[in-house]
Design a protein around this motif. Structure first.
Motif, PDB file in Angstrom:
ATOM      1  N   LYS A 124      48.436  -3.001  58.113  1.00 64.44           N
ATOM      2  CA  LYS A 124      47.152  -2.604  58.462  1.00 64.44           C
ATOM      3  C   LYS A 124      47.239  -2.383  60.004  1.00 64.44           C
ATOM      4  CE  LYS A 124      43.303  -3.726  56.399  1.00 64.44           C
ATOM      5  NZ  LYS A 124      42.142  -4.666  55.867  1.00 64.44           N
ATOM      6  N   VAL A 125      47.296  -1.022  60.674  1.00 67.82           N
ATOM      7  CA  VAL A 125      47.651  -0.808  61.919  1.00 67.82           C
ATOM      8  C   VAL A 125      46.350   0.075  62.674  1.00 67.82           C
ATOM      9  CG1 VAL A 125      49.284   0.199  63.597  1.00 67.82           C
ATOM     10  CG2 VAL A 125      50.208  -0.638  61.528  1.00 67.82           C
ATOM     11  N   ARG A 177      54.779   6.586  55.816  1.00 69.56           N
ATOM     12  CA  ARG A 177      55.760   5.171  55.376  1.00 69.56           C
ATOM     13  C   ARG A 177      54.784   4.319  54.568  1.00 69.56           C
ATOM     14  NH1 ARG A 177      57.673   1.133  59.946  1.00 69.56           N
ATOM     15  NH2 ARG A 177      55.586   0.079  60.219  1.00 69.56           N
ATOM     16  N   GLY A 178      53.460   4.454  54.399  1.00 68.12           N
ATOM     17  CA  GLY A 178      52.796   3.853  53.479  1.00 68.12           C
ATOM     18  C   GLY A 178      51.803   2.672  54.223  1.00 68.12           C
ATOM     19  N   ASP A 179      51.714   2.923  55.474  1.00 64.17           N
ATOM     20  CA  ASP A 179      50.967   1.744  56.152  1.00 64.17           C
ATOM     21  C   ASP A 179      49.398   2.207  56.263  1.00 64.17           C
ATOM     22  OD1 ASP A 179      52.801  -0.045  57.177  1.00 64.17           O
ATOM     23  OD2 ASP A 179      53.139   1.309  58.760  1.00 64.17           O
ATOM     24  N   GLU A 180      48.430   1.474  56.256  1.00 58.02           N
ATOM     25  CA  GLU A 180      47.003   1.647  56.340  1.00 58.02           C
ATOM     26  C   GLU A 180      46.619   1.957  57.932  1.00 58.02           C
ATOM     27  OE1 GLU A 180      42.648  -0.286  55.375  1.00 58.02           O
ATOM     28  OE2 GLU A 180      44.449  -0.981  54.481  1.00 58.02           O
ATOM     29  N   VAL A 181      45.924   3.073  58.113  1.00 61.72           N
ATOM     30  CA  VAL A 181      45.834   3.402  59.651  1.00 61.72           C
ATOM     31  C   VAL A 181      44.315   3.176  60.006  1.00 61.72           C
ATOM     32  CG1 VAL A 181      46.156   4.731  61.544  1.00 61.72           C
ATOM     33  CG2 VAL A 181      47.824   4.425  60.042  1.00 61.72           C
ATOM     34  N   ILE A 182      43.754   2.444  61.011  1.00 59.15           N
ATOM     35  CA  ILE A 182      42.300   2.408  61.597  1.00 59.15           C
ATOM     36  C   ILE A 182      42.498   3.424  62.755  1.00 59.15           C
ATOM     37  CG2 ILE A 182      40.422   1.143  62.114  1.00 59.15           C
ATOM     38  CD1 ILE A 182      42.897  -0.537  60.409  1.00 59.15           C
ATOM     39  N   GLY A 183      41.849   4.558  62.831  1.00 60.63           N
ATOM     40  CA  GLY A 183      42.065   5.300  63.976  1.00 60.63           C
ATOM     41  C   GLY A 183      40.977   5.336  64.868  1.00 60.63           C
ATOM     42  N   GLU A 222      46.004  -6.090  61.170  1.00 59.78           N
ATOM     43  CA  GLU A 222      47.496  -6.755  61.681  1.00 59.78           C
ATOM     44  C   GLU A 222      48.137  -6.709  62.984  1.00 59.78           C
ATOM     45  OE1 GLU A 222      49.751  -7.667  57.627  1.00 59.78           O
ATOM     46  OE2 GLU A 222      48.694  -5.623  57.409  1.00 59.78           O
ATOM     47  N   ARG A 223      48.099  -5.288  62.990  1.00 61.59           N
ATOM     48  CA  ARG A 223      48.964  -4.854  64.361  1.00 61.59           C
ATOM     49  C   ARG A 223      48.215  -3.767  65.030  1.00 61.59           C
ATOM     50  NH1 ARG A 223      55.446  -6.064  62.802  1.00 61.59           N
ATOM     51  NH2 ARG A 223      54.882  -7.882  61.926  1.00 61.59           N
ATOM     52  N   VAL A 224      48.196  -3.757  66.347  1.00 58.11           N
ATOM     53  CA  VAL A 224      47.433  -2.919  67.149  1.00 58.11           C
ATOM     54  C   VAL A 224      48.164  -1.997  68.058  1.00 58.11           C
ATOM     55  CG1 VAL A 224      45.441  -2.574  68.910  1.00 58.11           C
ATOM     56  CG2 VAL A 224      45.352  -4.448  67.080  1.00 58.11           C
ATOM     57  N   VAL A 225      48.163  -0.541  68.157  1.00 55.14           N
ATOM     58  CA  VAL A 225      48.760   0.202  69.114  1.00 55.14           C
ATOM     59  C   VAL A 225      47.653   0.691  70.103  1.00 55.14           C
ATOM     60  CG1 VAL A 225      50.462   2.089  69.296  1.00 55.14           C
ATOM     61  CG2 VAL A 225      50.562   0.804  67.543  1.00 55.14           C
TER      62      VAL A 225
END
Length: 335
Positions: A2-3, A23-29, A78-81
């Motif tokens: 979850k990114v 690639r199957g990740d969940e993204v919160i934009g 879980e991770r943040v960009v």
């Protein structure tokens, strides 16, 4: 994973979100859709991601710490960009406070949210502009970068310092990425390639700064995204060999890392324009001008650390990248 991706309607943010979703990740934009440039282009970028069930599209501004904390608490990334920022070297000369609010206050809010909500890894955008007055080439993340030439550059250097502090105090793994002149389809209208293409097709002159003599490490968007994903998947640990007596600028005893992401092949601006002229089948009328305040003559990325530690290797030559941009531009604007 979850990114959470900030700046998700931006050039890099939307391309990264797409790759993560594929690639199957969940993204919160997160994006505030501000009007620094054409909001319609940002909405068109977003439309590419909205078809994915794993994508959540949120309107928010990273300057709003309370709203940001609510989002982190609700979605538990879980991770943040962090790609949200006020961009542009020249704009920072006329609008300095926009950079203070977004790039400094906004980034502090990101760090606080990561601290309080158990984020495993924060990856954030820095910039090649941090090298400022440095002239040693290629630019290395192990070089000193204490002489920025614009407030934009200073804000990005400050982000690196702020991230290190949080990595040291709270053991938050952070990785800063110094991007080198990103270009390609869906790019920013304030960047040279976009402006040149529009002007040449309209029969208008283009402004060529430093009389066309400067070089840039132009880096294609697909290569940038590949580098970001490889770094995102590699959570940094502290460097056990780091010494305060001989400090390495790119690492730390804390879980902190810096990398360059560039093409590692600088190109003269006139060669870049020549590629564009070939792709458009039309010559440019040029207005030759001196180097602008805040600009640097050359950029050249040493990417050896990134290659060694992640296997990243840029693979798109400028001629191919410019051709792919022109194909997109003609299709998107129907010209």
């Amino acid at each position: 994973m979850k990114v959470l991706v900030t700046g998700s309607a931006g050039f890099i943010g939307s391309a990264l979100s797409l790759r993560l979703l594929e690639r199957g990740d969940e993204v919160i934009g997160i994006d505030n859709l501000n009007d620094y440039y054409d909001v319609g282009l940002k909405e068109a970028r977003l439309a590419r991601t909205l078809n994915y069930a794993g994508y959540r599209d949120l309107r928010a501004d990273i300057e709003d710490g309370e709203r940001l904390s609510e989002i982190f608490a609700s979605f538990r990334p879980e991770r943040v960009v962090n790609l949200a920022a006020q961009a542009g070297v020249r704009y920072s000369i006329d609008n300095p406070m926009a950079y203070v609010r977004t790039n400094l206050v906004g980034f502090a809010n990101i760090l606080e949210a990561c601290r309080h909500h158990g984020v495993e890894h924060l990856v954030y955008a820095s910039s090649s502009s941090v090298y400022g007055a440095n002239t040693e080439m290629p630019f290395s993340v192990h070089h000193n970068v204490d002489h920025p030439l614009s407030l934009y550059a200073a804000s990005k250097k400050a982000n690196e310092l702020m991230a290190h502090t949080y990595s040291h105090l709270y053991r938050i793994p952070t990785t800063g990425l110094r991007f080198f002149t990103v270009y390609g389809p869906w790019g920013r209208p304030d960047m040279a390639l976009f402006k040149f293409t529009r002007a040449i097709l309209a029969g208008e002159p283009i402004q060529v700064f430093n009389y066309g003599k400067h070089r840039r490490d132009f880096t294609f968007i697909d290569d940038i995204v590949e580098g970001v994903i490889r770094v995102l998947d590699r959570v940094p640990a502290g460097n056990p060999d780091w010494s305060g007596a001989e400090p390495d600028a790119a690492t730390s005893q804390a879980p902190y890392r810096l990398y360059n992401i560039g093409n590692n092949q600088p190109v003269e601006l006139m060669e870049y324009i020549g590629c564009l002229e070939d792709c458009l089948g039309k010559k440019a009328e040029m207005e030759m001008l001196p180097l602008q305040p805040g600009d640097v003559p050359d950029t050249f990325a040493d990417v050896s650390d990134l290659v060694r530690e992640t296997g990243y290797m840029p693979s798109t030559p400028v001629a191919e990248g410019v051709a792919r941009f022109v194909e997109w531009y003609r299709g998107f604007y129907r010209v």
